[in-house]
Design a protein around this motif. Structure first.
Motif, mmCIF file in Angstrom:
data_model
loop_
_atom_site.group_PDB
_atom_site.id
_atom_site.type_symbol
_atom_site.label_atom_id
_atom_site.label_comp_id
_atom_site.label_asym_id
_atom_site.label_seq_id
_atom_site.Cartn_x
_atom_site.Cartn_y
_atom_site.Cartn_z
ATOM 1 N N PHE A 19 40.436 52.607 34.689
ATOM 2 C CA PHE A 19 40.295 53.541 35.804
ATOM 3 C C PHE A 19 40.173 52.804 37.139
ATOM 4 O O PHE A 19 40.498 53.373 38.183
ATOM 5 C CB PHE A 19 39.072 54.441 35.585
ATOM 6 C CG PHE A 19 39.306 55.536 34.587
ATOM 7 C CD1 PHE A 19 40.159 56.585 34.871
ATOM 8 C CD2 PHE A 19 38.670 55.524 33.349
ATOM 9 C CE1 PHE A 19 40.376 57.599 33.959
ATOM 10 C CE2 PHE A 19 38.889 56.533 32.437
ATOM 11 C CZ PHE A 19 39.746 57.566 32.736
ATOM 12 N N ASP A 20 39.677 51.560 37.137
ATOM 13 C CA ASP A 20 39.593 50.813 38.386
ATOM 14 C C ASP A 20 40.986 50.603 38.983
ATOM 15 O O ASP A 20 41.191 50.740 40.194
ATOM 16 C CB ASP A 20 38.901 49.469 38.141
ATOM 17 C CG ASP A 20 37.412 49.650 37.882
ATOM 18 O OD1 ASP A 20 36.855 50.654 38.374
ATOM 19 O OD2 ASP A 20 36.813 48.813 37.196
ATOM 20 N N ARG A 21 41.977 50.264 38.132
ATOM 21 C CA ARG A 21 43.343 50.095 38.626
ATOM 22 C C ARG A 21 43.947 51.433 39.049
ATOM 23 O O ARG A 21 44.624 51.536 40.076
ATOM 24 C CB ARG A 21 44.210 49.455 37.550
ATOM 25 C CG ARG A 21 43.887 47.998 37.267
ATOM 26 C CD ARG A 21 44.806 47.418 36.218
ATOM 27 N NE ARG A 21 46.211 47.496 36.628
ATOM 28 C CZ ARG A 21 47.228 47.141 35.858
ATOM 29 N NH1 ARG A 21 46.996 46.682 34.636
ATOM 30 N NH2 ARG A 21 48.465 47.231 36.297
ATOM 31 N N LEU A 22 43.704 52.476 38.239
ATOM 32 C CA LEU A 22 44.239 53.791 38.586
ATOM 33 C C LEU A 22 43.654 54.310 39.893
ATOM 34 O O LEU A 22 44.358 54.896 40.717
ATOM 35 C CB LEU A 22 43.935 54.788 37.465
ATOM 36 C CG LEU A 22 44.843 54.769 36.231
ATOM 37 C CD1 LEU A 22 44.295 55.713 35.191
ATOM 38 C CD2 LEU A 22 46.265 55.160 36.608
ATOM 39 N N ALA A 23 42.353 54.095 40.088
ATOM 40 C CA ALA A 23 41.661 54.680 41.231
ATOM 41 C C ALA A 23 41.782 53.833 42.483
ATOM 42 O O ALA A 23 41.279 54.230 43.536
ATOM 43 C CB ALA A 23 40.179 54.875 40.894
ATOM 44 N N SER A 24 42.442 52.670 42.402
ATOM 45 C CA SER A 24 42.543 51.817 43.587
ATOM 46 C C SER A 24 43.326 52.509 44.703
ATOM 47 O O SER A 24 43.084 52.268 45.884
ATOM 48 C CB SER A 24 43.213 50.493 43.199
ATOM 49 O OG SER A 24 44.528 50.743 42.677
ATOM 50 N N ALA A 25 44.306 53.362 44.324
ATOM 51 C CA ALA A 25 45.067 54.096 45.341
ATOM 52 C C ALA A 25 44.370 55.388 45.759
ATOM 53 O O ALA A 25 44.848 56.081 46.654
ATOM 54 C CB ALA A 25 46.460 54.417 44.809
ATOM 55 N N GLY A 26 43.283 55.752 45.090
ATOM 56 C CA GLY A 26 42.543 56.959 45.438
ATOM 57 C C GLY A 26 43.024 58.184 44.704
ATOM 58 O O GLY A 26 42.240 59.036 44.311
ATOM 59 N N THR A 53 34.648 60.020 41.056
ATOM 60 C CA THR A 53 35.829 60.269 40.226
ATOM 61 C C THR A 53 35.879 61.745 39.884
ATOM 62 O O THR A 53 34.898 62.285 39.351
ATOM 63 C CB THR A 53 35.794 59.430 38.943
ATOM 64 O OG1 THR A 53 35.621 58.058 39.280
ATOM 65 C CG2 THR A 53 37.095 59.596 38.162
ATOM 66 N N LEU A 54 36.994 62.421 40.191
ATOM 67 C CA LEU A 54 37.208 63.827 39.859
ATOM 68 C C LEU A 54 38.526 63.963 39.121
ATOM 69 O O LEU A 54 39.449 63.160 39.308
ATOM 70 C CB LEU A 54 37.243 64.703 41.116
ATOM 71 C CG LEU A 54 35.970 64.798 41.958
ATOM 72 C CD1 LEU A 54 36.253 65.641 43.189
ATOM 73 C CD2 LEU A 54 34.840 65.414 41.164
#
Length: 1005
Positions: free
Chosen positions: A22-29, A937-938
């Motif tokens: 999720f850190d990689r996925l959420a890097s773009a927001g 995270t949502l």
């Protein structure tokens, strides 16, 4: 709360171990979860919820957690790394599941497990790493709920935003809307207040009703106690629904009147009781004196009759006295008679026993007792010598049995060796066959992977070809439309130019039309206008020129819009053509079908890889077992043959010794048994001879003592004494009868001599029935007077007690009524049933309405942006129709019309972004309610497909705004436009062996 890493094993549709960064996925927001229907997108959210709460969302709570595709040896597990309250935690959970037994066959139940760890930058050893926090389900759950600050239902509504639920919430009635809000907000305490007020009202109402009933009961009891002749309490008893204190004073006065009448009745009863008591005592004295005289006369008559009867009975008792004397003398001889009879019986038994014992011993039992004992001793000595030979015989038999057992074991060992050798002979052929099958299956599996890649490529090209062909048709239509629009724009431009030229030509007439006598001309300044120009019949005015300009502008704007649309279509067609290649759709479809057919054949061939691998492993293990069996069987057979030879030599030596010991008997044991039986018989015969001699001596002694005792007692011989004996009961009866007759005669004579009986016999006879009748009449009068007095006294006491109770109850009931009115009013207000509650809104509904008003305000801030400023959500507390409660209504305000209308009138796309805004607003309010826990995270579930392109862009702008303050938003959707709009993607692929998870950049590599 921020998610970092998720690892699922054998969970839901995922057969193996899948990881999500999720850190990689959420890097773009903003990131996208996409995949085919049923692939497992929602299972990713289920795994997050299961890790945090130990349960999946309520709508999917009944679904099995374990993957049906997983191997039985792979256990289901979910591991989640998450930051909560500034602490980085690792949660590992596994549900209850079946697994193969570690010993034996079959399955066993694996209990659920939970492990909570925390990342520590400084450990006691100076390093950093994970440190265990708890292994308890309950402790870990409580710690996580404390850090999250929300229940599972709140989490599923706030973090995993379910669009379908909020679309229903948007259109729901007040009851359904209250049910969801009650789950999300802790309003149970207000419902408890309502329930407590209702209980208090019912309790006080029951207490007041009980007071009213008690007043009526006390009045009725007072009238009942006072008797039917008393004044009734009609008009003074309060009604059930009337005021209780209105008649209290009248009731107290009426009770005082009853007490006065009862006191007068009690005084009269006292006087009647005193007279009746005096008359009864006099009759009692007369009855007592008459009874004493009658009793003495009766006893004197009975004594005369008894004396006469005893005199007649004493005449015939002489013979009984003689029998009693002889029986008492024979009592001293009786013990010696019994002793002589016993000695006689014992001597006879001993003689019979001796004869039987000598017959059992045979010819050797003719000697006396001493000779028999000597013969027994000789036999015992021979038995001692045979004991050692018996041990040899038992050892000889045991060796024979052991020799037979070893022979059978040797045969089994040789059979096992032959079986193992036969199995190993065919091992190489079976191994070669399975290895060939494994090689073919692996090749087929590799072919499946290559064909999967080719199939995905062809599917994408086929979709692109279809999109390309469709776009080409639209481009042709757009080009024709653009050509028509350009013609209309050119016509409009020419028409405008013509009007402009005509207006310039007629400008003098237009200026002349503005001249007035006496006013200067705006061109020459003269106030005299001798020959103004005259307008022609087709004069062009400024308004005509302006209208033509507007038509020309609209035509040119239409051309520009058509050109922009045509350009976009050509760009999309070029992109689709580049993706599809040079082949047409039919060629791509044929190639796709060929690859699919080859893939199905390869899948069928690859299905046997797991089975072949297991068979190879099992065959290798069987080879080792058979080789070990062959070695063990050969060693066992050799050892058993040597042991058989040793046992045979030992058994032959023992046989020679046994033949000498047993003689002509079949065995040593048989010879020892025969000698032992004979020794026992001789011993029994010797004992019987000695016993017979002892009983003869005791019999002679008993005869001598019996004759001496019979002569001393006065009998001629012992048999005469035996004849005089009487049984014990008969002797006792006889003696008691004679003694009782003598005592009764003495008593009767003494009674006849008593002076008082002699004096009573001289008096006249007494009439007892007459005296008793007088006493009974006096007693009845006394009992009636006493009952009347007791009734009057009890009536006075009861009326006094009831009067006191009436006074106390009237005093206590007034404050109870006041409290009941206050609590009844509060309960009616809280429950919404009171007329003072104009909105008919319950207390809990009032609190929920306040929360809903906050939610509507938070949702409107986003809805205005999503709808281009058109829609706003407002909370309505208007009164509902019928018996429905008020305060939980939602309305939508349309800025275009300025009207307020029901949310059910929204279209499908409008309902989606309205429900999305509502969900986000509710998430903000619940987060604030839970203590402001930041939600980094949502996740937003499906629903974007109902939006047009412009609305989708506006919704995406709002979602982009959610990324502020380093927040990550995950979208679960199938909409193709989102794939190009959101580069960060988590792909969920489903196969017949289970689903897999890959990031978009991993898929491309």
């Amino acid at each position: 709360m921020r998610l970092h890493q998720l690892t699922v094993t054998a969970f839901g549709p995922f057969a193996g171990t899948e990881r999500v960064d999720f850190d990689r996925l959420a890097s773009a927001g903003l990131f996208l979860l996409r995949g085919a229907t049923g692939a497992g997108k929602s299972s990713v959210l289920d795994a997050v919820c299961f890790a945090l709460y130990g349960e999946v969302p309520g709508a999917r709570k009944g679904n099995p957690l374990r993957s049906d595709h997983a191997d039985s040896l792979r256990l289901t597990e979910v591991r989640l790394e998450v930051t909560l309250g500034g602490r980085r935690l690792e949660i590992t959970r596994s549900p209850e599941q079946l697994r193969p037994k570690r010993r034996g066959t079959g399955m066993t139940v694996e209990k659920p497990q939970t492990l909570l760890r925390e990342w520590c930058a400084e450990l006691p050893d100076g390093g950093s790493g994970w440190q265990a926090v708890s292994k308890s389900h309950q402790e870990a759950g409580e710690e996580l709920r404390r850090l999250i600050g929300m229940s599972r239902d709140q989490f599923c509504q706030v973090v995993l935003l379910p669009q379908g639920d909020f679309a229903r919430f948007l259109r729901a009635d007040a009851g359904d809307r209250a049910a969801l809000l009650r789950q999300l907000f802790d309003t149970g305490r207000f419902e408890q207040v309502e329930r407590w007020l209702g209980e208090q009202r019912r309790g006080h109402e029951a207490k007041v009703q009980a007071g009213r009933l008690k007043l009526r009961d006390l009045a009725n009891r007072a009238h009942e106690v006072a008797g039917p002749a008393a004044e009734p309490a009609d008009g003074w008893v309060p009604e059930e629904d009337g005021p209780a204190g209105r008649h209290a004073d009248g009731l107290l006065a009426w009770a005082a009147i009853l007490r006065g009448g009862a006191a007068e009745q009690l005084a009269v009863a006292h006087q009647a009781l005193a007279g009746a008591d005096t008359a009864q005592q006099a009759a009692q004295h007369r009855q007592e004196r008459a009874g004493e005289l009658a009793d003495r006369q009766r006893r004197h008559r009975a004594a005369v009759l008894e004396a006469a009867r005893l005199a007649d009975a004493s005449a015939g008792l002489a013979e009984d006295r003689q029998r009693l004397a002889a029986a008492q003398a024979a009592l001293g001889v009786e013990p010696l008679l019994r002793l002589r009879d016993g000695a006689t019986l014992a001597h006879r038994d001993a003689e019979r026993a001796e004869l039987a014992a000598r017959a059992a011993a045979g010819p050797e039992a003719a000697a006396d007792a001493d000779g028999l004992a000597a013969a027994e001793r000789l036999l015992r000595e021979q038995l001692g010598r045979l004991a050692a030979a018996g041990a040899d015989e038992r050892r000889h038999d045991a060796l024979g049995r052991e020799q037979e057992q070893l022979g059978r074991e040797r045969g089994r060992a040789e059979e096992l060796a032959e079986e193992a050798q036969e199995w190993l002979t065919g091992f190489d052929a079976r191994l070669k066959t399975l290895q060939d099958e494994q090689t073919e299956a692996r090749a087929a599996e590799a072919q499946v992977e290559r064909l999967d890649t080719r199939r995905a490529e062809l599917a994408a090209r086929l979709d692109a070809a279809a999109r390309r062909d469709g776009l080409r048709g639209r481009i042709t239509q757009a080009e024709a439309g653009l050509l028509a629009l350009r013609g209309r724009a050119l016509d409009a431009r020419e028409h405008g130019q013509e009007l402009r030229e005509r207006r310039l030509a007629g400008m003098a007439a237009e200026l002349a039309g503005q001249l007035s006598d006496g006013e200067p001309c705006r061109v020459c300044g003269s106030a005299v206008h001798p020959a103004p120009a005259r307008p022609s019949g087709a004069q062009v005015r400024a308004e005509d020129e302006e209208r033509a300009g507007a038509v020309q502008l609209r035509a040119e704007q239409a051309v520009a819009a058509a050109e922009s649309a045509l350009t976009a279509l050509r760009v999309d067609e070029a992109s689709a053509a580049g993706a599809a290649g040079t082949q047409d759709a039919a060629e791509l479809r044929a190639a796709f079908d060929t690859v699919e057919q080859d893939r199905q054949e390869a899948l069928r061939a690859a299905d046997g890889l797991g089975r072949t691998t297991r068979q190879l492993a099992r065959l290798t293990a069987d080879q080792a077992d058979q080789q070990a069996q062959l070695r063990r069987a050969g060693q066992d057979a050799a050892a058993l043959a040597a042991k058989v030879q040793t046992l045979a030599a030992e058994r032959a030596e023992l046989g020679l010794r046994l033949a000498a010991a047993r003689g002509d008997a079949p065995s040593v044991a048989a010879r020892a048994a025969a000698l032992g039986a004979l020794a026992e018989a001789l011993a029994a015969a010797a004992g019987a001879a000695r016993a017979r001699a002892e009983t003869a001596a005791r019999l002679a002694e008993a005869e001598r003592e019996l004759r001496q005792a019979a002569q001393a007692a006065g009998f001629t011989d012992p048999e005469a004494a035996r004849a005089a004996l009487l049984p014990g009961p008969e002797l006792a009866v006889l003696k008691a009868r004679l003694d009782g007759l003598r005592a009764a005669r003495d008593t009767a004579e003494a009674r006849l001599a008593e002076p008082e009986l002699v004096a009573a016999a001289a008096c006249p006879a007494v009439d007892l029935p007459l005296v008793q009748a007088e006493l009974q009449a006096a007693t009845a009068r006394l009992r009636t007077a006493a009952a009347e007095e007791r009734t009057a006294r009890e009536r006075c006491e009861a009326l006094a007690r009831i009067g006191g109770e009436l006074t106390g109850l009237a005093t206590r009931l007034a404050p109870d009524l006041d409290r009941y009115e206050r609590i009844s009013r509060l309960a009616g207000l809280a429950s919404g049933t009171s007329g003072e509650n104009v909105l008919r809104m319950r207390l809990e509904s009032y609190v929920l309405a306040a929360r809903l008003e906050q939610v509507a305000a938070a949702a409107s801030a986003r809805l205005v942006r999503m709808s281009g400023g058109r829609y706003t959500l407002v909370h309505s507390d208007g009164r509902a129709s019928g018996n429905r409660r008020s305060g939980l209504a939602l309305r939508v305000v349309d800025a275009w019309t300025g009207s307020e209308r029901d949310t059910a009138t929204l279209s499908g796309g409008e309902s989606f972004f309205a429900s999305l805004a509502l969900a986000l607003g509710l998430a903000d309010v619940v987060t604030d309610e839970a203590g402001g826990m930041p939600l980094d995270t949502l996740f937003i579930d499906e629903g974007f497909g109902s939006l047009d392109e412009q609305t989708l862009e506006e919704v995406m702008d709002v979602l982009d705004g959610l990324r502020e303050r380093d927040r990550a938003v995950g979208i679960v959707s199938h909409v193709p436009h989102l794939r190009s709009r959101i580069p960060a993607q988590l792909l969920v692929r489903k196969t017949r062996h289970g689903s897999t998870l890959r990031l978009a950049d991993q898929e491309n590599t």
